[in-house]
Design an enzyme around this catalytic site. Structure first.
Site, PDB file in Angstrom:
ATOM      1  N   GLU A  72       0.982  -1.126   0.039  1.00  0.00           N
ATOM      2  CA  GLU A  72      -0.054   0.096  -0.011  1.00  0.00           C
ATOM      3  C   GLU A  72       0.876   1.368  -0.067  1.00  0.00           C
ATOM      4  O   GLU A  72       0.625   2.281  -0.712  1.00  0.00           O
ATOM      5  CB  GLU A  72      -0.894  -0.006   1.210  1.00  0.00           C
ATOM      6  CG  GLU A  72      -2.098  -1.233   1.220  1.00  0.00           C
ATOM      7  CD  GLU A  72      -2.748  -1.172   2.256  1.00  0.00           C
ATOM      8  OE1 GLU A  72      -4.252  -0.868   2.057  1.00  0.00           O
ATOM      9  OE2 GLU A  72      -2.206  -1.471   3.360  1.00  0.00           O
ATOM     10  N   GLU A 104      -3.779  -9.422   4.102  1.00  0.00           N
ATOM     11  CA  GLU A 104      -4.551  -9.357   5.219  1.00  0.00           C
ATOM     12  C   GLU A 104      -5.577 -10.115   5.420  1.00  0.00           C
ATOM     13  O   GLU A 104      -6.174 -10.385   6.649  1.00  0.00           O
ATOM     14  CB  GLU A 104      -4.934  -7.850   5.199  1.00  0.00           C
ATOM     15  CG  GLU A 104      -4.083  -6.709   5.466  1.00  0.00           C
ATOM     16  CD  GLU A 104      -3.236  -6.161   4.191  1.00  0.00           C
ATOM     17  OE1 GLU A 104      -2.493  -5.304   4.174  1.00  0.00           O
ATOM     18  OE2 GLU A 104      -3.733  -6.885   3.092  1.00  0.00           O
TER      19      GLU A 104
END
Length: 701
Positions: A104, A124
Site C-alpha cells: 500500500e 490481510e
C-alpha cells in the site's frame, strides 16, 4: 531522522532507505523516518525520490505487534498522504516482498519498479482483515475490479512480471544493483517529463462492471471462505472503489477494517499466525544446538503415504531413495508418484521440465544395503508395531552412524520402536498427514532418548520441505489423533441418540469444518477404523462408539471407494446422498442398545463434537505431551481442517469461556453419563480461577 531510515542524494535523486530488520515492518520508527524524509526532501535540490529498503525485502507489511495497542503517531495514512502529495516524483523500488501495508505504501508512490524476483501482495485476509491503507481502493483503480478481488480475497503474493502485466508495477528492472537501477529509472522519468501519477486520480466507470457481478462474486466466496467475513467486506470495499470517490471509498475501507480488526474471527486468525511461528520453537532446546546435514533421504514404503513423503523432499531439491519389498511394489510406488506429478502438470501448476527434474531425484531399491549414504530414513509402512520394529532393526544395521531414523507412525509408541535399534538417540517420530505432498502439518514426536540435535534437524528440515511443525511427546495418537478419538466417538454416539448423518456433518460444516466427521470417515474408508479396532486387543471396545461403523463395513459399505458408507455416492460425481437404509440401521442399533432416540439441536451437536477436543487438549497440556495450547491449535488447523476463523480448539475454548465449557461438560455428564464426560483437572482449575489457556501459556512460557 529516524535511526532506521536514512536519506542520501545520489546525483539528482533523493534516496530514502529503510533498514529495520528482519522485514522492514512499518513500525512507528519506520513511519516517522519515511515521513520526515519526504517532508525534508520537498525543499532540497533533488528532482525525484526513490523509496527502497536494505536487507532481504522491501517493506513486508504492518508491524503486527502494534495491533490492539494505542496508535502511535504518525499514522500510516499520514505517511501515505505525504508520499502521494509529494511535489517531487516518488518511485518505490521493490525487492523481496512488498506485502500489506508495504505494498500500500508502494501504491501511494507515483511509480513502482521492482526486480524480477520480487513479489507484491495484500495478504490481510489471511488474518481476518482487509487492507486498511487504501489497498482496496487503489488496486481496482489500476488492475480492475475482478483482478483486485481475486488478488485481495486470496491474499497470495503476485510475482513482479505478473504484477507488471496487471499494471501494478511500472518497470521490471534488470541487473543486481537495485539502487543504481532504481535511480536510473527515476532519472529517465524526470528527463522524459513524466507526470506525478497518482492512483487516486484514476476513476472506474461503473457501467464497465457487469450487472450482478459483485453479488455473484459474494456467492462464490461464500463457498470458498466457509463462514469467514473478511472476504465479504473486501467485496464491499471494491464495490465502493467502483461507485464512490476515492475519499468516500477510503472511508468505507477504514470503517470495515475497524470492524474486522476487533472481530472474533480476526483475533482467532492473528492467534493462528503467531501460534504457527511459536510452534517451531522447542522450549528446552539449548540455543545454538547444531543441526545435522541432510543431503539424501530414504523412504521405507512406497504406498500413498511413502510416495507423498518422497515428493515433499524431491520438491525441495533433496534426493530420495524409496525402499520397497520387491520390484513390482517399487514400480507401483514410483508410478503413483509419476501420476501425481502428471496431474499437477496437467493443471498447469508444474512444468514438464520441473516434473522431470523432480522425478530424477527419486530412485528406488529393494535392498537396505543401498541406504549406507542416507542422512535421514523415514519409515512409512503399515501401522503394525512388529513390522515397524523389524524395519528399524534393518535401518540400524544399514544406515551410517549419525543418520536420523524416523517413523511416520500415527499412533505407535516411538520409544518401543527406538528400542529395536542400538541408537535410540537418533530415533524420532515424523508424522506426516495424508496426502503428505499436500497437507502442511508435520507432528515431530520426541521420544525419551531423542537427541537435541536430532530434534533441531527435523524441525529445520520440516520447514525446508514446506511443513508447519509442532512438537509432541509420546502417547497413543500423539496430539492430533489422540484428541480426535473423542470427536469421532461423539459423532457416532450422536447417531444413536437420534441425529442423522446429515445433521451431524452439516453442523460441523456450518461450524467451519471442510467436511463433517462421518463424511470424512467415508472419504478415508470405514475399513481403516475397523481394522484399527481389531488390531487393538489391549482395550475393551464400547459398542456404542463403533457399532454402526462396524455394521456398515460388514455390509460391504466401506465409504466412497465402495460407493456407500454412511451415505450413498453417485458413481460419476461422488455426490453424497442420504440413505434410508443407514437411518434404519441406526434406529435398529439404538434399539438393541436400549437407547431412546430424540431430537438433537445443532448446538448440542457442535458442543459434543468439539468440547471433547478441548478437554483432551487440556489433559495433553497437563501431561506435557504438547508444549503450548497454541501448538495444539496448530495441529488442528493444519492437520485436521479446524476452521482458522475459530483459531483452533484451545483458542475457541478461551473465546467460549472455560467456565462455560466446564459447565457444559458437567451437564453432559449428568444427561449422557460420566463414561466420556469428565472435565480435565487443568480445565477445571483454570475455569475456577477465571483464567484462560492463553494465561496458562504465559505462566508456563
Amino acid at each position: 531522522m529516524s535511526s532506521v531510515v536514512s536519506y542520501e542524494v545520489v546525483k539528482n535523486i533523493g534516496v530514502i532507505k529503510v533498514d529495520s530488520p528482519p522485514v522492514n515492518a512499518l513500525s512507528q520508527a519506520v513511519r516517522e523516518g519515511i515521513l520526515t524524509a519526504v517532508q525534508n526532501a520537498q525543499n532540497d535540490d533533488t528532482e525525484a525520490l526513490v523509496l527502497m529498503c536494505e536487507g532481504r525485502t522491501f517493506i513486508a507489511g504492518a508491524d503486527i505487534t502494534e495491533f490492539g495497542k494505542p496508535p502511535k503517531e504518525p499514522s500510516l495514512p499520514d505517511v501515505l498522504t505525504a508520499l502521494e502529495n509529494s511535489s517531487k516524483l516518488v518511485v518505490a523500488a521493490i525487492h523481496g516482498t512488498a506485502l500489506g501495508g508495504g505494498f500500500e505504501t508502494a501504491l501511494c508512490c507515483h511509480y513502482r519498479c521492482a526486480i524480477a524476483s520480487a513479489k507484491v501482495g495484500l495478504p490481510e485476509v489471511k488474518l481476518g482483515l482487509l487492507p486498511g491503507a487504501g489497498g482496496t481502493q487503489r488496486v481496482p483503480r489500476i488492475a480492475g475490479a475482478k483482478a483486485a478481488l481475486d488478488m485481495i480475497t486470496k491474499g497470495d503474493p503476485v510475482a513482479a512480471n505478473k504484477a507488471s502485466d496487471m499494471g501494478l508495477i511500472d518497470e521490471v528492472l534488470s541487473g543486481d544493483d537495485l539502487q543504481a537501477a532504481a535511480v536510473a529509472y527515476a532519472q529517465d522519468l524526470v528527463e522524459s517529463g513524466a507526470p506525478l501519477k497518482r492512483v487516486r486520480d484514476i476513476t472506474i466507470d461503473p457501467a464497465s462492471i457487469e450487472p450482478g457481478f459483485f453479488d455473484g462474486y459474494r456467492k462464490a466466496l461464500a463457498k470458498r471462505a466457509r463462514g469467514q467475513i473478511a472476504q465479504d467486506r473486501i467485496v464491499s470495499c471494491v464495490e465502493a472503489a467502483v461507485n464512490k470517490s476515492m475519499d468516500d471509498g477510503l472511508a468505507v475501507e477504514r470503517e470495515l477494517f475497524t470492524e474486522l480488526v476487533t472481530s472474533p474471527q480476526s483475533r482467532a486468525m492473528r492467534h493462528a499466525f503467531f501460534a504457527e511461528r511459536e510452534a517451531a520453537k522447542i522450549k528446552d532446546l539449548p540455543k545454538g544446538t547444531p543441526v545435522r546435514e541432510i543431503k539424501k533421504v530414504a523412504i521405507i514404503g512406497g504406498g500413498t503415504m511413502g510416495g507423498g513423503i518422497a515428493m515433499c523432499f524431491a520438491n525441495a531439491g533433496i534426493p530420495v531413495v524409496m525402499v520397497e519389498i520387491n520390484d513390482e511394489a517399487l514400480e507401483r510406488g514410483l508410478g503413483i508418484i509419476r501420476k501425481n506429478y502428471t496431474i499437477t502438470v496437467q493443471k498447469g501448476r508444474l512444468s514438464e521440465q520441473d516434473m522431470g527434474k523432480r522425478m530424477e531425484l527419486i530412485s528406488g531399491t529393494t535392498d537396505y544395503a543401498d541406504l549406507g549414504d542416507v542422512d535421514l530414513a523415514i519409515e512409512a509402512v503399515f501401522e503394525n508395531p512388529d513390522i515397524k520394529k523389524e524395519v528399524f532393526a534393518k535401518l540400524d544395521a544399514a544406515c551410517k552412524p549419525g543418520a536420523i531414523l524416523a517413523s511416520n507412525t500415527s499412533y505407535q509408541d516411538v520409544n518401543l520402536i527406538a528400542e529395536a535399534t542400538k541408537r535410540p538417540q537418533d530415533v524420532v517420530g515424523m508424522h506426516f498427514f495424508s496426502p503428505a505432498n499436500v497437507m502442511k502439518l508435520l507432528e515431530v514426536v520426541r521420544a525419551d532418548k531423542t537427541a537435541d540435535d536430532v530434534l533441531a534437524t527435523v524441525m529445520q528440515i520440516g520447514k525446508k520441505i514446506g511443513k508447519v511443525c509442532a512438537l509432541s511427546r509420546v502417547c497413543y495418537g500423539f496430539i492430533g489423533n489422540r484428541m480426535l478419538q473423542g470427536y469421532g466417538r461423539q459423532a457416532h454416539m450422536l447417531l444413536l441418540d437420534g441425529a442423522t448423518p446429515e445433521q451431524v456433518d452439516s453442523a460441523a460444516e456450518e461450524f467451519g469444518m471442510a467436511m463433517g466427521p462421518l463424511a470424512v470417515g467415508d472419504l478415508a474408508g470405514l475399513d481403516i477404523g475397523y481394522k484399527a479396532r481389531q488390531a487393538r486387543t489391549d482395550v475393551e471396545h464400547d459398542p456404542k462408539t463403533h457399532c454402526i461403523a462396524t455394521a456398515l463395513v460388514e455390509m460391504g459399505r466401506m465409504g466412497q471407494k465402495s460407493g456407500a458408507g454412511y451415505y450413498k455416492y453417485d458413481a460419476a460425481t461422488r455426490a453424497r446422498q442420504n440413505d434410508p437404509e443407514v437411518e434404519a440401521l441406526i434406529r435398529d442399533k439404538a434399539k438393541e442398545l436400549g437407547i431412546e432416540q430424540r431430537e438433537i439441536s445443532k448446538q448440542e451437536i457442535v458442543d459434543r463434537l468439539f468440547f471433547p477436543l478441548i478437554n483432551e487438549g487440556a489433559l495433553i497440556l497437563e501431561e506435557g505431551i504438547a508444549q503450548r495450547p497454541g501448538d495444539i491449535d496448530v495441529v488442528y488447523l493444519y492437520g485436521y481442517g479446524f476452521p482458522v476463523a475459530k483459531g483452533g480448539p484451545m483458542f475457541y475454548a478461551d473465546e467460549v469461556g472455560l467456565k462455560n465449557v466446564v459447565a457444559r461438560i458437567n451437564e453432559f455428564a449428568r444427561t449422557l453419563g460420566e463414561d466420556y464426560w469428565q472435565p480435565a483437572p487443568l480445565l477445571v482449575k483454570l475455569a475456577s480461577e477465571g483464567k484462560t489457556f492463553a494465561d496458562w501459556a504465559k505462566e508456563n512460557s
